[in-house]
Design an enzyme around this catalytic site. Structure first.
Site, PDB file in Angstrom:
ATOM      1  N   SER A  66      -1.862  59.040 -68.096  1.00  0.00           N
ATOM      2  CA  SER A  66      -1.127  58.003 -67.073  1.00  0.00           C
ATOM      3  C   SER A  66      -0.512  57.187 -68.020  1.00  0.00           C
ATOM      4  O   SER A  66      -0.276  57.875 -69.453  1.00  0.00           O
ATOM      5  CB  SER A  66      -1.916  56.643 -67.351  1.00  0.00           C
ATOM      6  OG  SER A  66      -2.910  56.800 -66.386  1.00  0.00           O
TER       7      SER A  66
HETATM    8  N1  SAH Z   1      -5.971  55.810 -66.868  1.00  0.00           N
HETATM    9  C1  SAH Z   1      -6.245  57.280 -67.248  1.00  0.00           C
HETATM   10  C2  SAH Z   1      -5.782  58.345 -65.456  1.00  0.00           C
HETATM   11  C3  SAH Z   1      -6.303  57.968 -65.013  1.00  0.00           C
HETATM   12  S1  SAH Z   1      -5.086  58.866 -62.834  1.00  0.00           S
HETATM   13  C4  SAH Z   1      -5.620  58.275 -68.213  1.00  0.00           C
HETATM   14  O1  SAH Z   1      -4.953  57.774 -68.506  1.00  0.00           O
HETATM   15  O2  SAH Z   1      -6.499  58.727 -68.494  1.00  0.00           O
HETATM   16  C5  SAH Z   1      -6.317  58.316 -61.902  1.00  0.00           C
HETATM   17  C6  SAH Z   1      -7.860  59.022 -61.338  1.00  0.00           C
HETATM   18  O3  SAH Z   1      -8.397  58.746 -60.021  1.00  0.00           O
HETATM   19  C7  SAH Z   1      -8.047  60.373 -61.382  1.00  0.00           C
HETATM   20  O4  SAH Z   1      -8.979  61.181 -62.232  1.00  0.00           O
HETATM   21  C8  SAH Z   1      -8.931  60.818 -60.252  1.00  0.00           C
HETATM   22  O5  SAH Z   1      -9.790  61.653 -59.504  1.00  0.00           O
HETATM   23  C9  SAH Z   1      -9.431  59.288 -59.957  1.00  0.00           C
HETATM   24  N2  SAH Z   1     -10.211  58.851 -58.606  1.00  0.00           N
HETATM   25  C10 SAH Z   1      -9.512  58.873 -57.516  1.00  0.00           C
HETATM   26  N3  SAH Z   1     -10.261  57.866 -56.555  1.00  0.00           N
HETATM   27  C11 SAH Z   1     -10.863  57.794 -57.139  1.00  0.00           C
HETATM   28  C12 SAH Z   1     -12.153  57.558 -56.186  1.00  0.00           C
HETATM   29  N4  SAH Z   1     -12.829  56.638 -55.083  1.00  0.00           N
HETATM   30  N5  SAH Z   1     -13.666  56.765 -57.532  1.00  0.00           N
HETATM   31  C13 SAH Z   1     -13.056  56.883 -58.508  1.00  0.00           C
HETATM   32  N6  SAH Z   1     -11.792  57.872 -59.256  1.00  0.00           N
HETATM   33  C14 SAH Z   1     -11.455  57.948 -58.924  1.00  0.00           C
END
Ligand code: SAH
Length: 219
Positions: A66
């Protein structure tokens, strides 16, 4: 991983200085956590030179790390405190989980859940490299929360949800807070405070862009 010619510590200090000066970062414990978490250790090699720019970066498959100002905004709203237990839905790179783990300290705990196996493996590797002991990372569908470790003081979504489901509020402690981007094409941050077992207070903040939440209660 280190790269010749890049002074990561200086770049990180500059990013934090910018986030403070722009009003994204305000709280001492969150500022310290940002300062001591090496974002360049949570991205693939080809984007390491951009690790301290204020931008989201591609990591594995459709996942991104993010944007720092967005994480700063969400964490200031979440207000993580020493000793708290926090659920993060969407581990991604593991960077935000590590920042949270520093905010809650050794007496607190971060439970983070990622739906994609390859992304979860990537995060596992990154998190173990940093040696955090108070993070539990799970591979699974977090759209329904994670009942096994409930209740939580705080819950944070890192992917855009259609709404914050009742199940999630049930997994929150009284006086707990959930912060989630809600919406399909662009999102507002929805903030839900649990006042009692039957009462919540909600408000919304800003306009953001997140990857969509998948899974049973996702898009
Ligand atoms: N804050 C994190 C970024 C997360 S991006 C960082 O800084 O690295 C959002 C993530 O949510 C993605 O990797 C995606 O695969 C995950 N995601 C999407 N739907 C989800 C769910 N139902 N349960 C768990 N993870 C999920």
């Amino acid at each position: 991983m280190e790269m010749e010619g890049i002074d990561f510590d200086t770049k990180r200090k500059e990013l934090v200085k910018y986030l403070v000066a722009s009003g994204f970062l305000k709280s001492g414990n969150i500022i310290e956590a940002f300062e001591s978490t090496p974002r360049h250790s949570f991205v693939p090699e080809k984007v390491i030179p951009f690790a301290y720019e204020d931008m989201a970066l591609p990591t594995v498959k459709a996942s991104t790390i993010s944007q720092p100002s967005t994480v700063a905004t969400m964490l200031e709203i979440l207000g993580p405190k020493t000793g708290e237990k926090i659920l993060e839905i969407g581990t991604g790179s593991g960077w935000e989980a590590c920042i949270l783990s520093k905010c809650v300290g050794a007496k607190g705990k971060v439970v983070t859940i990622e739906i994609d196996r390859d992304v979860a493996d990537f995060a596992n590797k990154n998190i173990s490299n940093t040696g955090h002991k108070n993070i539990i990372n799970i591979c699974g569908d977090g759209s329904v929360g994670y009942i096994d470790e409930a209740p939580y003081d705080k819950v944070i979504y890192t992917a855009a949800a259609p709404e914050i489901p009742r199940q999630l509020i049930l997994q929150l402690r009284i006086n707990g807070r959930t912060v989630a981007p809600v919406g399909k094409d662009s999102q507002v941050l929805r903030i839900v405070d649990k006042l009692s077992d039957s009462k919540t207070e909600e408000h919304s903040y800003g306009m953001f862009q997140f990857v969509p939440l998948r899974g049973m209660l996702g898009f």
